[in-house]
Write an enzyme that holds these catalytic residues in place. Structure first.
Site, short mmCIF file in Angstrom:
data_model
loop_
_atom_site.label_atom_id
_atom_site.label_comp_id
_atom_site.label_asym_id
_atom_site.label_seq_id
_atom_site.Cartn_x
_atom_site.Cartn_y
_atom_site.Cartn_z
N HIS A 321 0.92 -0.88 -0.17
CA HIS A 321 -0.14 0.66 0.10
C HIS A 321 0.99 1.30 -0.08
O HIS A 321 0.39 2.29 -0.50
CB HIS A 321 -0.87 0.07 0.66
CG HIS A 321 -2.31 -0.80 0.85
ND1 HIS A 321 -2.48 -2.61 2.17
CD2 HIS A 321 -3.16 -0.73 -0.03
CE1 HIS A 321 -3.26 -2.86 1.37
NE2 HIS A 321 -3.90 -2.06 0.04
N ASP A 397 -20.26 -1.32 -8.66
CA ASP A 397 -18.94 -1.18 -9.97
C ASP A 397 -18.17 0.20 -10.29
O ASP A 397 -19.01 0.85 -10.63
CB ASP A 397 -19.51 -1.45 -11.05
CG ASP A 397 -18.74 -2.72 -12.13
OD1 ASP A 397 -18.48 -3.10 -11.31
OD2 ASP A 397 -18.53 -1.30 -12.69
N ALA A 398 -17.21 -0.49 -10.29
CA ALA A 398 -16.05 0.64 -10.37
C ALA A 398 -16.17 1.47 -12.00
O ALA A 398 -15.96 2.67 -12.53
CB ALA A 398 -14.77 0.68 -10.53
N ASP A 416 -6.64 0.29 -7.12
CA ASP A 416 -6.00 -0.53 -5.71
C ASP A 416 -7.32 -2.16 -6.41
O ASP A 416 -8.38 -2.23 -5.38
CB ASP A 416 -6.65 -0.20 -4.74
CG ASP A 416 -5.99 -1.36 -3.70
OD1 ASP A 416 -5.16 -2.55 -4.67
OD2 ASP A 416 -6.72 -1.09 -2.52
#
Length: 562
Positions: A321, A397-398, A416
């Protein structure tokens, strides 16, 4: 004279049984070739209802095998294609083989349904058991789950294919009609049943009962309907011995399926113990996936698995990260968008930087977000980042969310998301997706993308770079080592050879108007695992693996391997 096995001309309703004219056996209507306990019209309706139920069960078995191929052995288009093609091929062979059983259609159909109920109902548990207890043996057992998947696909297809010729024979024995009309009736019942089974699997069986219990109950329904149809409607077509054998077989099948259903919870716990060890704390099926947490207590590192793939490892998540977030934070970073990251760990790193005013997190699974906020170990690991008033979480949903997102709204976009080789994620690594992401970037904004392992999957990684460039972005790639051995975080689930291959992470930093250089913000926090010198080395390390000349991946032509 009209032969009793020959269909009458289209449109005719007359039925025959040899030269002396129509039969009228038992309570059935005149014209029935076999004696029936009900009226002729009721008998035909019962057969068509049986076709409906059997078709629904057959499609559930098919979807169950596809879901198992996805869940147990990786989200692979190739594996799904193998399951479907093997089943369709086997259905053709089964249909041909059933021609030999037409003289004993009732007995044959009853035996096939009992066998299909056992094979289809027990397939999920058998495959899960082989995967859990033999998946890491290696050697000749390395491909055991895949071989068993093909074997179940073949056996299920053979049995499903054998149903139709026998059902055609049975319905013609009730009342003879032209072949076209009989085929139309059977096909209508079959296709409607397939529709119901296809809708029941994702919206009822899978979310409510789960894969194992859903398959077992489907098998029980199949056995009850198949046995009741033969023993109730066509019992006079069977000898007394055949009726006893068929009744005993169905009772045995139902007993086995019921026993397995009673023990399914204990079985799942034992299988999880074999797969993940004894430290499983949370195992839930959300509307999206299976979410599993291990560790996080008594000093043991926390691990987060999504559909069996390791998404967070407490041993090395900090390195991942920090490498994902900090190189993109040099420059303006007041408004940020995190795509994925429902675990809150990317948001944790973002919030370490001064000047951050708003962080929008778009996560697909509300169940993961809920765990990130409420599970003591996971919320401690993410520093309660999702409860920060600057963080706003949207479950969507992206791809769909970006289509309606405001233009030029974000200084930094952090992607990510799961590995592009997972079928469900491929669209999130397509040129069209990055075109949408480019639109939400403010002037001078940056986009950083996780691209999976570089060493073991260089073509996928550099396809990602080519895709970003095709979307009009300028890119710099970097590669970070230090991943711990363990379960694969990529598209392959297996804990054996595939897991050991993933020892690094690849990232691509992209910008709209200039070529970005991964470096740390001088005014920002000091990461524990990164320096400007190590980032420069990471850029050089990635460049040494470059695969030139790769085409971009698009929605209609995905280029990532699976």
């Amino acid at each position: 004279m009209i032969d009793r096995q020959a269909p009458v001309p289209p449109g005719s309703t007359q039925t025959w049984d040899g030269p002396d004219g129509p039969l009228a056996d038992g309570p059935g209507d005149a014209g029935s070739v076999v004696p029936l306990p009900v009226r002729q019209g009721t008998g035909r309706w019962l057969v068509l209802a049986g076709v409906f139920v059997c078709a629904a069960c057959g499609l559930v078995y098919e979807l169950e095998l596809v879901a198992l191929a996805t869940y147990l052995m990786g989200d692979s288009i190739a594996q799904t294609s193998v399951v479907l093609s093997v089943m369709v091929f086997a259905m053709g062979i089964g249909s041909l083989a059933a021609k030999r059983l037409r003289r004993h259609a009732a007995a044959g159909f009853g035996a096939i349904e009992a066998t299909l109920a056992l094979v289809g109902g027990g397939s999920a548990m058998a495959l899960y058991a082989v995967f859990a207890w033999t998946g890491d043996w290696g050697g000749m057992w390395a491909d055991g789950p895949r071989c068993l998947l093909v074997a179940f696909s073949l056996a299920t297809g053979l049995l499903i294919g054998a149903e139709v010729p026998l059902l055609m024979e049975l319905i013609q024995r009730i009342r003879r009609q032209d072949a076209g009309g009989a085929v139309a009736d059977l096909s209508a019942a079959d296709y409607v049943g397939a529709l119901v089974g296809g809708l029941a699997f994702p919206f009822l069986l899978l979310p409510v009962l789960g894969q194992l219990t859903g398959a077992l109950i489907t098998g029980a329904v199949n056995a009850v309907v198949g046995g009741a149809l033969v023993l109730g409607l066509f019992r006079h077509d069977l000898s007394r011995r055949a009726r006893r054998l068929l009744l005993t077989a169905n009772i045995c099948v139902l007993t086995l399926l019921a026993s397995a259903a009673v023990l399914v919870d204990d079985f799942e716990r034992a299988a999880r113990h074999a797969l993940y060890g004894a430290d499983v704390r949370v195992a839930v099926h959300t509307d999206v996936q299976e979410v599993l947490l291990t560790g996080g207590r008594d000093g043991r590192p926390l691990n987060l698995f999504l559909d069996g793939r390791l998404r967070v490892s407490g041993r090395d998540e900090l390195r991942y990260h920090e490498a994902l977030v900090h190189p993109a934070m040099t420059g303006r970073h007041a408004r940020l968008l995190v795509l994925g990251g429902g675990d809150g760990l990317a948001a944790r790193e973002v919030l370490r930087h001064p000047g951050v005013r708003r962080v929008d997190v778009v996560a697909l699974d509300p169940g993961v977000v809920r765990l990130a906020r409420t599970d003591p170990a996971l919320s401690r690991l993410n520093a309660h980042s999702l409860d920060d008033p600057r963080v706003h979480v949207v479950t969507a949903d992206a791809f769909d969310w970006l289509r309606t997102a405001p233009t030029a709204a974000y200084d930094v976009v952090v992607s990510d998301l799961p590995h592009p080789g997972i079928t469900a994620s491929t669209k999130l690594y397509a040129q069209e997706f990055y075109g949408l992401a480019r639109q939400v970037l403010a002037p001078g904004g940056r986009l950083v993308v996780h691209g999976g392992a570089v060493e073991s999957r260089p073509r996928d990684f550099w396809t990602l770079d080519a895709t970003l460039r095709a979307a009009g972005l300028r890119t710099t790639a970097y590669r970070v080592r230090g991943r711990q051995a363990g379960y694969a975080a990529g598209p392959d689930r297996g804990p054996a050879d595939g897991a050991r291959a993933h020892r690094d992470w690849g990232f691509v930093l992209a910008a709209d108007r200039h070529t970005p250089r991964p470096r740390l913000d001088p005014a920002g926090p000091r990461p524990r695992t990164l320096t400007d010198a190590s980032l420069a080395a990471d850029v050089r390390a990635a460049e040494r693996t470059r695969v030139p000349g790769l085409p971009p991946s698009t929605l209609v032509h995905p280029r990532y391997s699976d």
